[in-house]
Design a protein around this motif. Structure first.
Motif, PDB file in Angstrom:
ATOM      1  N   PRO A 142     164.284  99.864   9.126  1.00 37.75           N
ATOM      2  CA  PRO A 142     164.689 100.889  10.084  1.00 37.75           C
ATOM      3  C   PRO A 142     163.559 101.876  10.368  1.00 37.75           C
ATOM      4  O   PRO A 142     162.796 102.241   9.467  1.00 37.75           O
ATOM      5  CB  PRO A 142     165.849 101.600   9.391  1.00 37.75           C
ATOM      6  N   ALA A 143     163.456 102.304  11.609  1.00 37.25           N
ATOM      7  CA  ALA A 143     162.430 103.281  11.982  1.00 37.25           C
ATOM      8  C   ALA A 143     162.600 104.575  11.205  1.00 37.25           C
ATOM      9  O   ALA A 143     161.634 105.307  10.991  1.00 37.25           O
ATOM     10  CB  ALA A 143     162.484 103.543  13.486  1.00 37.25           C
ATOM     11  N   SER A 144     163.826 104.844  10.766  1.00 38.43           N
ATOM     12  CA  SER A 144     164.084 106.061   9.995  1.00 38.43           C
ATOM     13  C   SER A 144     163.517 105.980   8.580  1.00 38.43           C
ATOM     14  O   SER A 144     163.427 106.998   7.900  1.00 38.43           O
ATOM     15  CB  SER A 144     165.582 106.336   9.936  1.00 38.43           C
ATOM     16  N   ALA A 145     163.148 104.785   8.133  1.00 37.65           N
ATOM     17  CA  ALA A 145     162.553 104.625   6.800  1.00 37.65           C
ATOM     18  C   ALA A 145     161.080 105.009   6.898  1.00 37.65           C
ATOM     19  O   ALA A 145     160.250 104.233   7.353  1.00 37.65           O
ATOM     20  CB  ALA A 145     162.713 103.198   6.299  1.00 37.65           C
ATOM     21  N   ALA A 146     160.789 106.229   6.507  1.00 45.60           N
ATOM     22  CA  ALA A 146     159.438 106.755   6.656  1.00 45.60           C
ATOM     23  C   ALA A 146     158.682 106.857   5.338  1.00 45.60           C
ATOM     24  O   ALA A 146     157.459 106.789   5.323  1.00 45.60           O
ATOM     25  CB  ALA A 146     159.478 108.125   7.324  1.00 45.60           C
ATOM     26  N   SER A 147     159.405 107.006   4.239  1.00 45.68           N
ATOM     27  CA  SER A 147     158.726 107.155   2.950  1.00 45.68           C
ATOM     28  C   SER A 147     159.213 106.073   1.987  1.00 45.68           C
ATOM     29  O   SER A 147     160.375 105.677   2.017  1.00 45.68           O
ATOM     30  CB  SER A 147     158.959 108.543   2.368  1.00 45.68           C
ATOM     31  N   PHE A 148     158.284 105.636   1.129  1.00 51.29           N
ATOM     32  CA  PHE A 148     158.543 104.489   0.274  1.00 51.29           C
ATOM     33  C   PHE A 148     157.998 104.718  -1.135  1.00 51.29           C
ATOM     34  O   PHE A 148     156.973 105.377  -1.301  1.00 51.29           O
ATOM     35  CB  PHE A 148     157.858 103.237   0.836  1.00 51.29           C
ATOM     36  N   LEU A 149     158.677 104.149  -2.110  1.00 51.72           N
ATOM     37  CA  LEU A 149     158.121 103.969  -3.450  1.00 51.72           C
ATOM     38  C   LEU A 149     157.941 102.471  -3.621  1.00 51.72           C
ATOM     39  O   LEU A 149     158.821 101.686  -3.230  1.00 51.72           O
ATOM     40  CB  LEU A 149     159.063 104.487  -4.540  1.00 51.72           C
ATOM     41  N   ALA A 150     156.818 102.079  -4.198  1.00 55.26           N
ATOM     42  CA  ALA A 150     156.536 100.663  -4.438  1.00 55.26           C
ATOM     43  C   ALA A 150     156.373 100.434  -5.933  1.00 55.26           C
ATOM     44  O   ALA A 150     155.882 101.304  -6.658  1.00 55.26           O
ATOM     45  CB  ALA A 150     155.269 100.238  -3.703  1.00 55.26           C
ATOM     46  N   PHE A 151     156.772  99.226  -6.351  1.00 56.88           N
ATOM     47  CA  PHE A 151     156.747  98.879  -7.767  1.00 56.88           C
ATOM     48  C   PHE A 151     156.029  97.560  -7.991  1.00 56.88           C
ATOM     49  O   PHE A 151     156.303  96.574  -7.308  1.00 56.88           O
ATOM     50  CB  PHE A 151     158.182  98.760  -8.300  1.00 56.88           C
ATOM     51  N   ASP A 152     155.117  97.567  -8.961  1.00 52.80           N
ATOM     52  CA  ASP A 152     154.518  96.336  -9.466  1.00 52.80           C
ATOM     53  C   ASP A 152     155.271  96.026 -10.754  1.00 52.80           C
ATOM     54  O   ASP A 152     154.986  96.595 -11.806  1.00 52.80           O
ATOM     55  CB  ASP A 152     153.025  96.527  -9.724  1.00 52.80           C
ATOM     56  N   PHE A 153     156.261  95.146 -10.646  1.00 56.03           N
ATOM     57  CA  PHE A 153     157.142  94.852 -11.772  1.00 56.03           C
ATOM     58  C   PHE A 153     156.439  94.024 -12.840  1.00 56.03           C
ATOM     59  O   PHE A 153     155.735  93.065 -12.539  1.00 56.03           O
ATOM     60  CB  PHE A 153     158.390  94.089 -11.294  1.00 56.03           C
ATOM     61  N   GLY A 154     156.685  94.398 -14.080  1.00 54.91           N
ATOM     62  CA  GLY A 154     156.265  93.618 -15.233  1.00 54.91           C
ATOM     63  C   GLY A 154     157.302  93.794 -16.323  1.00 54.91           C
ATOM     64  O   GLY A 154     158.039  94.786 -16.329  1.00 54.91           O
ATOM     65  N   THR A 155     157.373  92.855 -17.241  1.00 55.67           N
ATOM     66  CA  THR A 155     158.386  92.960 -18.285  1.00 55.67           C
ATOM     67  C   THR A 155     158.093  94.108 -19.253  1.00 55.67           C
ATOM     68  O   THR A 155     159.016  94.687 -19.814  1.00 55.67           O
ATOM     69  CB  THR A 155     158.512  91.646 -19.073  1.00 55.67           C
ATOM     70  N   LEU A 156     156.812  94.472 -19.405  1.00 54.95           N
ATOM     71  CA  LEU A 156     156.453  95.566 -20.307  1.00 54.95           C
ATOM     72  C   LEU A 156     156.139  96.857 -19.572  1.00 54.95           C
ATOM     73  O   LEU A 156     156.338  97.946 -20.117  1.00 54.95           O
ATOM     74  CB  LEU A 156     155.256  95.169 -21.175  1.00 54.95           C
ATOM     75  N   ARG A 157     155.612  96.745 -18.352  1.00 52.75           N
ATOM     76  CA  ARG A 157     155.205  97.922 -17.588  1.00 52.75           C
ATOM     77  C   ARG A 157     155.561  97.726 -16.118  1.00 52.75           C
ATOM     78  O   ARG A 157     155.553  96.605 -15.615  1.00 52.75           O
ATOM     79  CB  ARG A 157     153.692  98.147 -17.690  1.00 52.75           C
ATOM     80  N   VAL A 158     155.795  98.859 -15.442  1.00 50.71           N
ATOM     81  CA  VAL A 158     156.040  98.854 -14.005  1.00 50.71           C
ATOM     82  C   VAL A 158     155.122  99.895 -13.379  1.00 50.71           C
ATOM     83  O   VAL A 158     155.233 101.089 -13.685  1.00 50.71           O
ATOM     84  CB  VAL A 158     157.516  99.179 -13.671  1.00 50.71           C
ATOM     85  N   GLY A 159     154.204  99.426 -12.540  1.00 47.18           N
ATOM     86  CA  GLY A 159     153.332 100.342 -11.813  1.00 47.18           C
ATOM     87  C   GLY A 159     154.077 100.900 -10.616  1.00 47.18           C
ATOM     88  O   GLY A 159     154.881 100.209  -9.989  1.00 47.18           O
ATOM     89  N   VAL A 160     153.801 102.169 -10.286  1.00 43.69           N
ATOM     90  CA  VAL A 160     154.507 102.828  -9.194  1.00 43.69           C
ATOM     91  C   VAL A 160     153.508 103.501  -8.257  1.00 43.69           C
ATOM     92  O   VAL A 160     152.541 104.139  -8.700  1.00 43.69           O
ATOM     93  CB  VAL A 160     155.496 103.899  -9.723  1.00 43.69           C
ATOM     94  N   ALA A 161     153.774 103.361  -6.953  1.00 43.79           N
ATOM     95  CA  ALA A 161     152.980 104.029  -5.920  1.00 43.79           C
ATOM     96  C   ALA A 161     153.940 104.607  -4.896  1.00 43.79           C
ATOM     97  O   ALA A 161     155.092 104.190  -4.801  1.00 43.79           O
ATOM     98  CB  ALA A 161     152.023 103.041  -5.254  1.00 43.79           C
ATOM     99  N   GLN A 162     153.457 105.561  -4.130  1.00 44.66           N
ATOM    100  CA  GLN A 162     154.263 106.122  -3.051  1.00 44.66           C
ATOM    101  C   GLN A 162     153.419 106.124  -1.788  1.00 44.66           C
ATOM    102  O   GLN A 162     152.201 106.067  -1.835  1.00 44.66           O
ATOM    103  CB  GLN A 162     154.753 107.533  -3.396  1.00 44.66           C
TER     104      GLN A 162
END
Length: 138
Positions: free
Chosen positions: A9-29
């Protein structure tokens, strides 16, 4: 694999992203307006503690949607971590009620390490989000 299996949707302007791992999850915005990700942190907990940390980041950043890197073999075949990442997608959807988009994240950790990233997981999440923006044509 396309990141956009369904319309964003065009209204979706901001995002969090995840690099999934079983021990760690990296996060970006990142935001649609800047069309680039920024590393936040790596979550090195599991179970409910992992989701509590994610809930805290969602409260802080107020994203409109989430993006998760889903790994595949070089030939595109699925493997155990593909299924685990998709389970993580389902858990995020169920817990937070936000739209969640998948991105093929083959080689993001290798690319992040080659670039000298100090936090390869968070840097991989940036690459995942940047790829998502590219696939949106931003």
């Amino acid at each position: 694999m396309s990141a956009v299996k369904r319309p964003v949707p065009a209204s979706a302007a901001s995002f969090l992203a995840f690099d999934f791992g079983t021990l760690r999850v990296g996060v970006a915005q990142g935001s649609r307006f800047l069309a680039q990700g920024q590393a936040l942190r790596t979550i090195a907990t599991q179970g409910d503690a992992r989701f509590a940390a994610i809930a805290s980041l969602i409260k802080e950043w107020q994203p409109d949607a989430l993006v998760v890197g889903v790994p595949f073999h070089p030939d595109g075949a699925e493997h155990d971590n593909t299924r685990r990442a998709r389970r993580f997608v389902n858990q995020l959807t169920g817990r937070f009620g936000l739209p969640v988009f998948e991105v093929d994240e083959r080689y993001t950790t290798t690319e992040a390490l080659a670039a000298g990233a100090k936090d390869a997981d968070a840097a991989s999440a940036v690459l995942i989000l940047d790829q998502f923006f590219r696939e949106l044509g931003l």
